[in-house]
Enzyme design. Sequence first.
Site, PDB file in Angstrom:
ATOM      1  N   ASP A  88       0.847  -1.195   0.000  1.00 19.41           N
ATOM      2  CA  ASP A  88       0.000   0.000   0.000  1.00 19.41           C
ATOM      3  C   ASP A  88       0.885   1.248   0.000  1.00 19.41           C
ATOM      4  O   ASP A  88       2.052   1.200   0.368  1.00 19.41           O
ATOM      5  CB  ASP A  88      -0.956   0.015   1.203  1.00 19.41           C
ATOM      6  CG  ASP A  88      -0.250   0.113   2.547  1.00 19.41           C
ATOM      7  OD1 ASP A  88       0.812  -0.510   2.700  1.00 19.41           O
ATOM      8  OD2 ASP A  88      -0.751   0.818   3.447  1.00 19.41           O
ATOM      9  N   GLU A 153       0.138  -0.886   5.911  1.00 20.84           N
ATOM     10  CA  GLU A 153       1.210  -0.307   6.719  1.00 20.84           C
ATOM     11  C   GLU A 153       0.998   1.185   6.915  1.00 20.84           C
ATOM     12  O   GLU A 153       1.240   1.721   7.991  1.00 20.84           O
ATOM     13  CB  GLU A 153       2.574  -0.557   6.062  1.00 20.84           C
ATOM     14  CG  GLU A 153       3.759  -0.343   6.998  1.00 20.84           C
ATOM     15  CD  GLU A 153       4.272   1.097   7.044  1.00 20.84           C
ATOM     16  OE1 GLU A 153       5.038   1.396   7.967  1.00 20.84           O
ATOM     17  OE2 GLU A 153       3.920   1.917   6.175  1.00 20.84           O
TER      18      GLU A 153
END
Length: 456
Positions: A88, A153
């Site tokens: 991400d 994250e």
Amino acid sequence: MEKVIKYIKSNTDNYIKQLEDYLRIPSISTSSKHKGDLQKCAKFVAGQLKSAGMTKVKIIPTAGHPLVYGELIQDKKLPTVLIYGHYDVQPVDPIELWKSPPFEPKIKGGKIWARGANDNKGQNFVHIKSVEAFKKTGTKLPVNVKYIIEGEEEIGSENLEKFLKTNQKMLSCDAVMISDTSLFEPNVPTINYGLRGLCYMEVEVTGPNRDLHSGSFGGAVANPINVLAEMIAKLHDKNGKITIPNFYKNVKRLTPKERENYKKLKFSDAAFAKELNVPQLQGEKGYSTLERLSGRPTLDCNGIYGGYTEEGAKTVLPSKATAKISMRLVPDQDPKVIAKEFTKYIKKIAPKSVRVKVREMHGGLPIVVPLDSPAMKAAAKAASKAFGKETVFTREGGSIPIVVQFAKQLKAPTILMGLGLDTDNIHSPNEHFSLSSFKKGILASAYFLDEFAKIK
Ligand SMILES: [Zn+2]
């Protein structure tokens, strides 16, 4: 091994093209609009893991974005490395400041420019391509490999943290390899072996039941701002030491070896002061600036407010004053214990003329990975080979909570082999990643697998 290295060196253009495909997927985890893109990106990663020769590849759904898992267990006797990364990325705003569109990767000046180029697609891709090179050259991988690549994250890794707690066996390993930090300076191989923890507090001082006229009441009642400022000043002594009782009780002293490592790092106090435009640096006596920045605990007031702060003058004696105070911790300080000691001390130094409330806001544990573990040595040797320079060891002043969770849940040393640079604009417009670091990173990762095989 020679075959593998040769293969990697002759395939870099191909790797860059594949990285571009990875970077074209706008996997912004914080935006629900991009949910489909995260799914797409997870599929891309899973495909890559298959191509790297993983026999078991799974896209694991979570309450949020999926985790991608892959493994190749050849022989239980071989050492196992768990490679972590995240697919991400951060949002791109302000979009108008980007020199080229964030999801249309561009090669310029020896760098690749795109959101996620450094953080973290470029850095985790390195560890997929290294493993793949073994398969493509028909070379037996000398270790067992597991991957866990998450999609959250940038929004706190909450679901991975839960997953870690209940899947320790699945993720069990002899070392965790993570590339999500920076080189100490360009082209110098760097392993980060420590992160500071955090203890964040709020102190509220209340005096009179309402704001008062400072002419009619000043001199008769305590001023909460004056009191709070005095209390904050008492938290350090003249040598820059923190005065809270027992604060240093569990602090592990820097070892001679560590202090030697700090000395090896090229650093200029004068240049640092100039860059920040401060007349002089300041901190705890007896330690170098780099040691104070990451190897020693600190206490800072992050904000203070109360009374009149608008334009012009208003003669007010405020009813309340508040401060936010954070402490960066080092092993083996425990944020919960430090919060208690802080609260006790604040209450003790508060004068009887005010009421004081102390609130613990959040905290995180510090971590230091032993420098002499075989995995650490293997990583240092591998990075040196790839970069052609001696590997340096650094500690980070900030925190990466998921790293602490890996250490805690899996009880394996965590190796932070950073490949980015602090100037790569991660989280900002015009993020980029050096192609030389990318290439050397793949080599370092391949050399690591070879060196890591020898630890058992
Ligand atoms: Zn990030």
